[in-house]
Design a protein around this motif. Structure first.
Motif, short mmCIF file in Angstrom:
data_model
loop_
_atom_site.label_atom_id
_atom_site.label_comp_id
_atom_site.label_asym_id
_atom_site.label_seq_id
_atom_site.Cartn_x
_atom_site.Cartn_y
_atom_site.Cartn_z
N ARG A 165 -8.19 10.51 -10.72
CA ARG A 165 -9.21 10.27 -9.69
C ARG A 165 -9.37 8.64 -9.83
O ARG A 165 -8.85 7.86 -10.81
CB ARG A 165 -10.57 10.53 -10.40
N LYS A 166 -9.88 8.26 -8.58
CA LYS A 166 -10.01 6.68 -8.64
C LYS A 166 -11.48 6.61 -7.96
O LYS A 166 -11.58 6.72 -6.81
CB LYS A 166 -8.94 6.14 -7.76
N ASP A 167 -12.41 6.22 -8.86
CA ASP A 167 -13.76 5.88 -8.37
C ASP A 167 -14.23 4.77 -8.26
O ASP A 167 -13.91 3.74 -9.38
CB ASP A 167 -14.72 6.69 -9.28
N PRO A 168 -15.03 4.29 -7.51
CA PRO A 168 -15.71 2.82 -7.37
C PRO A 168 -16.53 2.60 -8.48
O PRO A 168 -17.33 3.49 -9.15
CB PRO A 168 -16.04 2.83 -6.37
N VAL A 169 -16.53 1.28 -9.30
CA VAL A 169 -17.30 0.79 -10.00
C VAL A 169 -18.53 0.13 -9.26
O VAL A 169 -17.99 -0.72 -8.55
CB VAL A 169 -16.81 -0.19 -11.11
N MET A 170 -19.73 0.45 -9.72
CA MET A 170 -20.78 -0.26 -8.95
C MET A 170 -21.80 -1.07 -9.84
O MET A 170 -21.74 -0.81 -11.12
CB MET A 170 -21.79 0.93 -8.11
N ALA A 171 -22.51 -1.87 -9.40
CA ALA A 171 -23.61 -2.53 -9.96
C ALA A 171 -24.77 -1.62 -10.12
O ALA A 171 -25.17 -0.96 -9.24
CB ALA A 171 -23.89 -3.84 -9.58
N PHE A 172 -25.25 -1.22 -11.25
CA PHE A 172 -26.49 -0.44 -11.69
C PHE A 172 -27.63 -1.62 -11.98
O PHE A 172 -27.44 -2.23 -13.28
CB PHE A 172 -26.49 0.70 -12.41
N LEU A 173 -28.74 -1.82 -11.27
CA LEU A 173 -29.52 -2.83 -11.32
C LEU A 173 -31.18 -2.23 -11.38
O LEU A 173 -31.48 -1.37 -10.67
CB LEU A 173 -29.48 -3.99 -10.41
N PRO A 174 -32.23 -2.94 -12.13
CA PRO A 174 -33.37 -2.61 -11.82
C PRO A 174 -33.68 -3.03 -10.47
O PRO A 174 -33.50 -3.94 -9.94
CB PRO A 174 -34.21 -3.66 -12.91
N ALA A 175 -34.49 -1.71 -9.96
CA ALA A 175 -35.01 -1.67 -8.31
C ALA A 175 -35.87 -3.01 -8.14
O ALA A 175 -35.84 -3.20 -6.95
CB ALA A 175 -35.43 -0.40 -8.08
N ASP A 176 -36.58 -3.29 -8.94
CA ASP A 176 -37.57 -4.44 -8.71
C ASP A 176 -37.29 -5.86 -8.86
O ASP A 176 -37.67 -6.80 -8.60
CB ASP A 176 -38.87 -4.02 -9.59
N TRP A 177 -35.68 -5.93 -8.97
CA TRP A 177 -35.19 -7.17 -9.15
C TRP A 177 -34.89 -7.78 -7.48
O TRP A 177 -34.77 -6.80 -6.69
CB TRP A 177 -33.87 -7.24 -9.83
N LYS A 178 -34.83 -8.99 -7.05
CA LYS A 178 -34.64 -9.34 -5.90
C LYS A 178 -32.93 -9.46 -5.95
O LYS A 178 -32.34 -10.17 -6.51
CB LYS A 178 -35.06 -10.86 -5.70
N LEU A 179 -32.38 -8.45 -4.99
CA LEU A 179 -30.88 -8.04 -5.13
C LEU A 179 -30.24 -8.40 -3.85
O LEU A 179 -30.74 -8.28 -2.78
CB LEU A 179 -30.74 -6.54 -5.32
N PRO A 180 -29.06 -9.17 -3.98
CA PRO A 180 -28.14 -9.35 -2.71
C PRO A 180 -27.48 -7.95 -2.51
O PRO A 180 -27.61 -6.89 -3.26
CB PRO A 180 -27.10 -10.26 -3.27
N ALA A 181 -26.89 -7.95 -1.10
CA ALA A 181 -26.50 -6.99 -0.74
C ALA A 181 -25.09 -6.38 -1.65
O ALA A 181 -24.84 -5.36 -1.68
CB ALA A 181 -25.89 -7.06 0.81
N ARG A 182 -24.57 -7.31 -2.08
CA ARG A 182 -23.30 -7.56 -2.84
C ARG A 182 -23.33 -8.00 -3.91
O ARG A 182 -23.82 -9.23 -3.85
CB ARG A 182 -22.03 -7.36 -2.01
N ILE A 183 -22.70 -7.49 -5.23
CA ILE A 183 -22.90 -8.27 -6.21
C ILE A 183 -21.59 -8.93 -6.66
O ILE A 183 -20.47 -8.32 -6.73
CB ILE A 183 -23.23 -7.14 -7.42
#
Length: 294
Positions: A165-183
């Motif tokens: 398998r080849k799966d994407p690594v994602m950013a997991f962040l607190p939802a109440d942070w002010k977040l950009p669209a891509r990390i």
């Protein structure tokens, strides 16, 4: 001391059941002299008569009765043992020892186990939580049958290692942070971090991803248990990078996921000993290959 043949015991039991040498010979597809020889050999081995002949009816002697009772239990156990082994040879039952990291065990492996239980419920999969290097070492030692390992891996003598398998690594962040669209590395390096243990392949991937932007951040805490990491993210303790498999359950509502820029991938492989594979092991491999990411 001479051993007692199971064939001789089977002959004795047949005579006890049917009351004659001729009937036992017919049942066992033996010539009558062979049946007589079997009994003579048993009596020589035991040192006492095992049968009495009265008016054409052959019956066990008292010593013969004791031996017949034991022989019945022994023959039933032998047949059950051979049946169990035959079922394993046919792949209908058996034990398969599998090593994998906590990341693979959390979501991917349960899917394969559920599918296997539906098709082959008598196959027992014994799971060990191991690093990739521990898995490869135990496969080489013969104490594991299948392993899920991070790729790439160097070729290992006697082992088959194939991409799975080849799966994407994602950013997991607190939802109440002010977040950009891509990390990006530059943004994430300024945040409190919860990262995988330094001994894991994911930790090395993460370090390489940050290094692309010239960063080498220090984590608040390092763990090797993804669910615990996600729980800390949900509590607002920090952000993390983890693989995300297609079809994985939705994260806690307190966690937001964002793609990375540049993208990062976690690759897994399936490994087992090279050469002929036992059928139970092959069924486990088949169930895992059905989860191969397209």
């Amino acid at each position: 001391m001479r051993e007692i043949s199971l064939d001789r015991l089977r002959t004795l039991v047949a005579i006890a059941d049917y009351g004659s040498f001729a009937a036992a010979a017919q049942l066992l597809h033996l010539a009558p002299p062979t049946v007589s020889l079997h009994i003579a050999e048993l009596e020589s081995r035991i040192g006492a008569p095992l049968l009495s002949r009265k008016r054409g009816n052959v019956r066990p002697s008292p010593i013969g009765e004791a031996l017949v009772a034991r022989a019945r239990r022994l023959l039933v156990e032998v047949e059950a043992t051979l049946d169990d082994v035959s079922r394993q040879v046919q792949g209908l039952a058996g034990r398969v020892r599998l090593g994998a990291s906590t990341g693979a065990i959390a979501h991917l492996l349960p899917q394969a186990i559920a599918q296997l239980r539906d098709s082959h419920p008598e196959i027992d999969v014994q799971i060990a939580v191991l690093t990739s290097q521990e898995t490869l070492a135990r496969l080489a030692q013969g104490t594991l049958d299948v392993g899920l390992v991070a790729l790439p891996q160097s070729a290992a003598a006697g082992l088959s290692i194939r991409p799975w398998r080849k799966d994407p690594v994602m950013a997991f962040l607190p939802a109440d942070w002010k977040l950009p669209a891509r990390i990006t590395p530059s943004w994430l390096a300024t945040q409190p971090l919860i990262l995988n243990d330094a001994n894991t392949r994911l930790s090395r991937l993460t370090s390489e991803w940050f290094a692309q932007g010239g960063y080498r951040p220090t984590a608040r805490i390092e763990l090797n248990y993804n669910d615990a990491i996600k729980s800390l993210v949900a509590a607002g303790y920090g952000a993390t990078l983890l693989p995300h498999e297609a079809g994985a359950p939705q994260s806690d509502a307190r966690i937001a996921m964002r793609p990375l820029r540049p993208a990062l991938w976690r690759e897994l492989g399936i490994t087992h000993r090279a050469g002929q594979v036992e059928r139970a092991t092959q069924h486990v491999l088949d169930a895992l290959w059905k989860l191969k990411a397209r």
